[in-house]
Design a protein around this motif. Structure first.
Motif, PDB file in Angstrom:
ATOM      1  N   ALA A 178       0.867  -1.174   0.000  1.00 50.61           N
ATOM      2  CA  ALA A 178       0.000   0.000   0.000  1.00 50.61           C
ATOM      3  C   ALA A 178       0.904   1.224   0.000  1.00 50.61           C
ATOM      4  CB  ALA A 178      -0.915  -0.007   1.220  1.00 50.61           C
ATOM      5  N   GLY A 195       0.091   4.099  -2.326  1.00 49.83           N
ATOM      6  CA  GLY A 195      -0.487   5.122  -3.194  1.00 49.83           C
ATOM      7  C   GLY A 195      -1.261   6.224  -2.508  1.00 49.83           C
ATOM      8  N   ALA A 196      -1.727   6.006  -1.289  1.00 50.29           N
ATOM      9  CA  ALA A 196      -2.512   7.045  -0.612  1.00 50.29           C
ATOM     10  C   ALA A 196      -1.599   8.181  -0.182  1.00 50.29           C
ATOM     11  CB  ALA A 196      -3.228   6.459   0.603  1.00 50.29           C
ATOM     12  N   ASN A 207       2.838  -1.121   4.368  1.00 48.60           N
ATOM     13  CA  ASN A 207       2.153   0.171   4.358  1.00 48.60           C
ATOM     14  C   ASN A 207       3.212   1.270   4.408  1.00 48.60           C
ATOM     15  OD1 ASN A 207       0.430   2.238   6.584  1.00 48.60           O
ATOM     16  ND2 ASN A 207      -0.250   1.874   4.511  1.00 48.60           N
ATOM     17  N   SER A 226       0.015   7.820   8.250  1.00 48.51           N
ATOM     18  CA  SER A 226      -0.663   6.748   7.518  1.00 48.51           C
ATOM     19  C   SER A 226      -2.142   6.670   7.877  1.00 48.51           C
ATOM     20  CB  SER A 226      -0.009   5.394   7.807  1.00 48.51           C
ATOM     21  OG  SER A 226      -0.795   4.355   7.231  1.00 48.51           O
ATOM     22  N   ASP A 273      -4.212   4.697   6.446  1.00 44.82           N
ATOM     23  CA  ASP A 273      -4.531   3.266   6.512  1.00 44.82           C
ATOM     24  C   ASP A 273      -4.421   2.765   7.946  1.00 44.82           C
ATOM     25  OD1 ASP A 273      -4.893   2.580   3.660  1.00 44.82           O
ATOM     26  OD2 ASP A 273      -2.762   3.050   3.491  1.00 44.82           O
ATOM     27  N   HIS A 325      -6.542   9.708   4.719  1.00 44.32           N
ATOM     28  CA  HIS A 325      -6.579   9.036   3.417  1.00 44.32           C
ATOM     29  C   HIS A 325      -6.157   7.578   3.590  1.00 44.32           C
ATOM     30  CE1 HIS A 325      -6.599  13.150   1.975  1.00 44.32           C
ATOM     31  NE2 HIS A 325      -6.919  12.690   0.784  1.00 44.32           N
ATOM     32  N   ARG A 326      -6.800   6.701   2.822  1.00 45.38           N
ATOM     33  CA  ARG A 326      -6.446   5.283   2.921  1.00 45.38           C
ATOM     34  C   ARG A 326      -6.643   4.580   1.589  1.00 45.38           C
ATOM     35  NH1 ARG A 326     -11.243   2.470   6.469  1.00 45.38           N
ATOM     36  NH2 ARG A 326      -9.737   2.926   8.082  1.00 45.38           N
ATOM     37  N   GLU A 327      -5.920   3.471   1.440  1.00 40.84           N
ATOM     38  CA  GLU A 327      -6.087   2.551   0.314  1.00 40.84           C
ATOM     39  C   GLU A 327      -6.733   1.250   0.782  1.00 40.84           C
ATOM     40  OE1 GLU A 327      -2.676   2.256  -2.717  1.00 40.84           O
ATOM     41  OE2 GLU A 327      -1.730   2.710  -0.807  1.00 40.84           O
ATOM     42  N   ILE A 328      -6.426   0.862   2.007  1.00 39.00           N
ATOM     43  CA  ILE A 328      -6.860  -0.428   2.543  1.00 39.00           C
ATOM     44  C   ILE A 328      -7.856  -0.176   3.667  1.00 39.00           C
ATOM     45  CG2 ILE A 328      -6.072  -2.602   3.566  1.00 39.00           C
ATOM     46  CD1 ILE A 328      -4.798  -2.032   0.820  1.00 39.00           C
ATOM     47  N   ASP A 329      -8.996  -0.842   3.610  1.00 37.08           N
ATOM     48  CA  ASP A 329      -9.978  -0.633   4.676  1.00 37.08           C
ATOM     49  C   ASP A 329      -9.523  -1.315   5.962  1.00 37.08           C
ATOM     50  OD1 ASP A 329     -10.595  -3.357   4.380  1.00 37.08           O
ATOM     51  OD2 ASP A 329     -12.542  -2.996   3.478  1.00 37.08           O
TER      52      ASP A 329
END
Length: 111
Positions: free
Chosen positions: A3, A5-6, A79, A37, A39, A12-16
């Motif tokens: 992860a 890209g966020a 991450n 992070s 995420d 901000h997150r990419e992964i829940d």
């Protein structure tokens, strides 16, 4: 899983949160991740991760101080929020390569 890209912001997150909870979380730097992070911070806020949980740092895995994956079934999630040191190291390599090839233009920023 990676992860990267966020934007490095706490909202901000990419992964829940469920995805974060399923994986062994590997970070580039724990103190930076705990600040930047989304995420990680949002998963902790949701209760999916414990803020006191032990996270692995990538450098410790590479140096053999911490174990990496323990089985083929284990999900690891890197991450990354990025570190200025990584940017500086890459820039130094790029400048050295350009100098070795005799390409580019040197600019004196000190004067």
């Amino acid at each position: 899983m990676n992860a990267v890209g966020a934007p490095p912001r706490g909202d901000h997150r990419e992964i829940d949160s469920a995805g974060m909870a399923r994986a062994r979380v590997v970070l580039d730097c724990l103190p930076v991740a705990m600040h930047d992070s989304g995420d990680l911070l949002l998963a902790i806020a949701d209760g999916a991760l414990d803020g006191d949980q032990t996270f692995a740092e990538l450098g410790d895995i590479i140096a053999g101080k911490t174990q990496g994956r323990t089985s083929a079934e284990e999900i690891t999630l890197f991450n990354s929020v990025g570190l200025a040191l990584q940017d500086i190291a890459i820039c130094a390599l790029m400048v050295a390569r350009a100098r070795a090839k005799g390409i580019g233009t040197e600019v004196d920023l000190a004067g």
